[in-house]
Design a protein around this motif. Structure first.
Motif, PDB file in Angstrom:
ATOM      1  N   SER A  69       0.830  -1.207   0.000  1.00  0.00           N
ATOM      2  CA  SER A  69       0.000   0.000   0.000  1.00  0.00           C
ATOM      3  C   SER A  69       0.864   1.256   0.000  1.00  0.00           C
ATOM      4  O   SER A  69       2.079   1.200   0.202  1.00  0.00           O
ATOM      5  N   ASN A  70       0.212   2.369  -0.248  1.00  0.00           N
ATOM      6  CA  ASN A  70       0.811   3.705  -0.152  1.00  0.00           C
ATOM      7  C   ASN A  70       1.873   3.999  -1.202  1.00  0.00           C
ATOM      8  O   ASN A  70       2.690   4.901  -1.026  1.00  0.00           O
ATOM      9  N   ILE A  71       1.861   3.248  -2.309  1.00  0.00           N
ATOM     10  CA  ILE A  71       2.734   3.598  -3.435  1.00  0.00           C
ATOM     11  C   ILE A  71       2.027   4.668  -4.255  1.00  0.00           C
ATOM     12  O   ILE A  71       0.907   4.446  -4.733  1.00  0.00           O
ATOM     13  N   PRO A  72       2.622   5.835  -4.449  1.00  0.00           N
ATOM     14  CA  PRO A  72       1.989   6.850  -5.306  1.00  0.00           C
ATOM     15  C   PRO A  72       1.841   6.303  -6.721  1.00  0.00           C
ATOM     16  O   PRO A  72       2.798   5.801  -7.307  1.00  0.00           O
ATOM     17  N   GLU A  93      10.794   2.016  -8.218  1.00  0.00           N
ATOM     18  CA  GLU A  93      11.343   3.377  -8.249  1.00  0.00           C
ATOM     19  C   GLU A  93      11.467   3.943  -6.840  1.00  0.00           C
ATOM     20  O   GLU A  93      12.426   4.662  -6.521  1.00  0.00           O
ATOM     21  N   GLU A  94      10.494   3.625  -6.001  1.00  0.00           N
ATOM     22  CA  GLU A  94      10.532   4.083  -4.611  1.00  0.00           C
ATOM     23  C   GLU A  94      11.704   3.471  -3.867  1.00  0.00           C
ATOM     24  O   GLU A  94      12.160   4.001  -2.845  1.00  0.00           O
ATOM     25  N   MET A  95      12.211   2.344  -4.360  1.00  0.00           N
ATOM     26  CA  MET A  95      13.350   1.655  -3.752  1.00  0.00           C
ATOM     27  C   MET A  95      14.665   2.037  -4.437  1.00  0.00           C
ATOM     28  O   MET A  95      15.719   1.495  -4.105  1.00  0.00           O
ATOM     29  N   GLY A 135      20.596   0.151  -9.360  1.00  0.00           N
ATOM     30  CA  GLY A 135      20.091   0.464  -8.031  1.00  0.00           C
ATOM     31  C   GLY A 135      19.727  -0.752  -7.207  1.00  0.00           C
ATOM     32  O   GLY A 135      19.086  -0.628  -6.157  1.00  0.00           O
ATOM     33  N   MET A 136      20.124  -1.945  -7.652  1.00  0.00           N
ATOM     34  CA  MET A 136      19.767  -3.171  -6.942  1.00  0.00           C
ATOM     35  C   MET A 136      20.530  -3.300  -5.626  1.00  0.00           C
ATOM     36  O   MET A 136      21.756  -3.172  -5.591  1.00  0.00           O
TER      37      MET A 136
END
Length: 388
Positions: A32-35, A146-148, A214-215
């Motif tokens: 949840s809460n992913i834009p 992307e958030e990560m 970015g991994m």
């Protein structure tokens, strides 16, 4: 029909046929809460959709995605997300003449043997039209990643005999041509070659390469759910993919260990203060630096022992030529009679250009699933989530 579900934690289940009323996907396990907005999905749907007759089928589909559940006030809710894409430009009558014929290199024959019937209109579930649902789902996985800080960049590495070497690649060129090819001149050559194939009523395959940056280190499970194995399953499930590589891939078989092995080294980077200025190694009276681990080469493609090693993941998907061609071919019909066939209608001379975003989507779905799976690998991580 089983086998329409992918993933264990971030799962997708696609539905629909090429010439049915709609195709779609249900995503379960998305945090949840992913834009998220419809535009996040549509920007990738545009990359996959048909309609550019110069390099693809002339079938016109808006590929407009309807978000039926799982989104509220611009964020994911943690509940199942249902996405639907209506088919608006299917011409089923184009297939009437070949409904009793097994098309060469299509799934017609094994489908008939397995199920006792088949949807001959564009191939039904075996049609590449199904990949639109994957791109819709993969767009959400990419938004999550992307958030990560994890990002995906795929491009056409080769099309038919025209290829771009590592030394020639210019990733800035990808968005400047219809083929997403990292070389302006070769992209134009490849477009002309596609035109030649269309004139000759033929088709071509190619290679798509994808870089994942970015991994974090340690994503993947070291036995059956190895990162490269799950990526291989994801990529090989795409229509027309016949081979999969990571890093140096098949070239590794011709290398010596001294050539292939990626040497590690450490690099000590300066710490930066809150004002963004380099501290020059000192914070107060204490010397402070941030050591980091790097590799001098990346023959392993960012995966060691089935786990990500923190360097960019590099994978390649090899696509066969599109089997629907207008040349006369020899085949059989459902009565087991020898017949000739020339497949008319609207077909891609190559699937490679439209499959670039499909490769990104499937790679993102695989990594999103393994990222969530790995979240419980350490007691400290579980405590961080539940203990205050």
């Amino acid at each position: 029909m089983s086998g329409s579900i992918f993933g264990k934690h971030f799962t997708i289940s696609t539905f629909g046929e090429s010439h049915g009323p709609a195709i779609g996907v249900i995503i379960d396990g998305c945090p949840s809460n992913i834009p998220l907005s419809k535009e996040d999905i549509m920007k990738n749907m545009v990359r996959r959709k048909p309609g550019n007759a110069k390099i693809a089928t002339s079938r016109k589909e808006d590929d407009d995605v309807e978000i039926l559940s799982g989104l509220f006030e611009g964020k994911t809710t943690g509940t199942p997300i249902c996405l639907m894409i209506r088919n608006t430009d299917h011409r089923s009558h184009n297939y009437d003449a070949i409904k009793d014929i097994y098309r060469p290199s299509h799934a017609d024959y094994p489908y008939s043997m397995k199920y006792g019937n088949r949807d001959y209109r564009g191939g039904g579930r075996s049609s590449a039209r199904e990949t639109a649902a994957r791109v819709a789902a993969g767009s959400i996985a990419m938004r999550f990643l992307e958030e990560m800080g994890i990002h995906f960049k795929a491009y056409t590495k080769a099309l038919g005999p025209i290829s771009v070497s590592d030394e020639e690649m210019n990733l800035n060129e990808i968005s400047n041509n219809l083929l997403s090819m990292p070389h302006a001149v070769k992209a134009e050559e490849a477009i002309n070659y596609i035109g030649q194939m269309k004139t000759e009523k033929d088709s071509i395959g190619g290679v798509i390469e994808c870089q994942i940056t970015g991994m974090p280190v340690g994503i993947g499970e070291p036995v059956f759910d190895r990162l490269d194995a799950i990526l291989g399953q994801a990529i090989m499930s795409i229509n027309a993919v016949k081979a999969f590589e990571v890093g140096s891939g098949i070239a590794s078989a011709q290398m010596k260990g001294s050539e292939y092995n990626d040497a590690f080294y450490t690099h000590t980077a300066p710490q930066y203060g809150e004002n963004g200025h380099e501290s020059h190694g000192f914070v107060g009276t204490h010397y402070k630096t941030t050591p980091s681990i790097h590799k001098r080469t990346n023959h392993s493609g960012g995966i060691l022992g089935g786990l990500s090693d923190g360097s960019p993941i590099v994978l390649r998907a090899h696509f066969k030529p599109t089997p629907s061609i207008a040349q006369t071919q020899h085949t059989i019909n459902t009565h087991l009679e020898n017949v000739d066939i020339a497949i008319e209608g609207r077909h891609d001379p190559t699937v490679v250009a439209r499959a670039v975003v499909v490769v990104e989507a499937m790679a993102a779905l695989a990594i999103a699933d393994l990222l969530l799976q790995g979240a419980t690998s350490k007691l400290e991580q579980v405590k961080a989530a539940y203990c205050k």
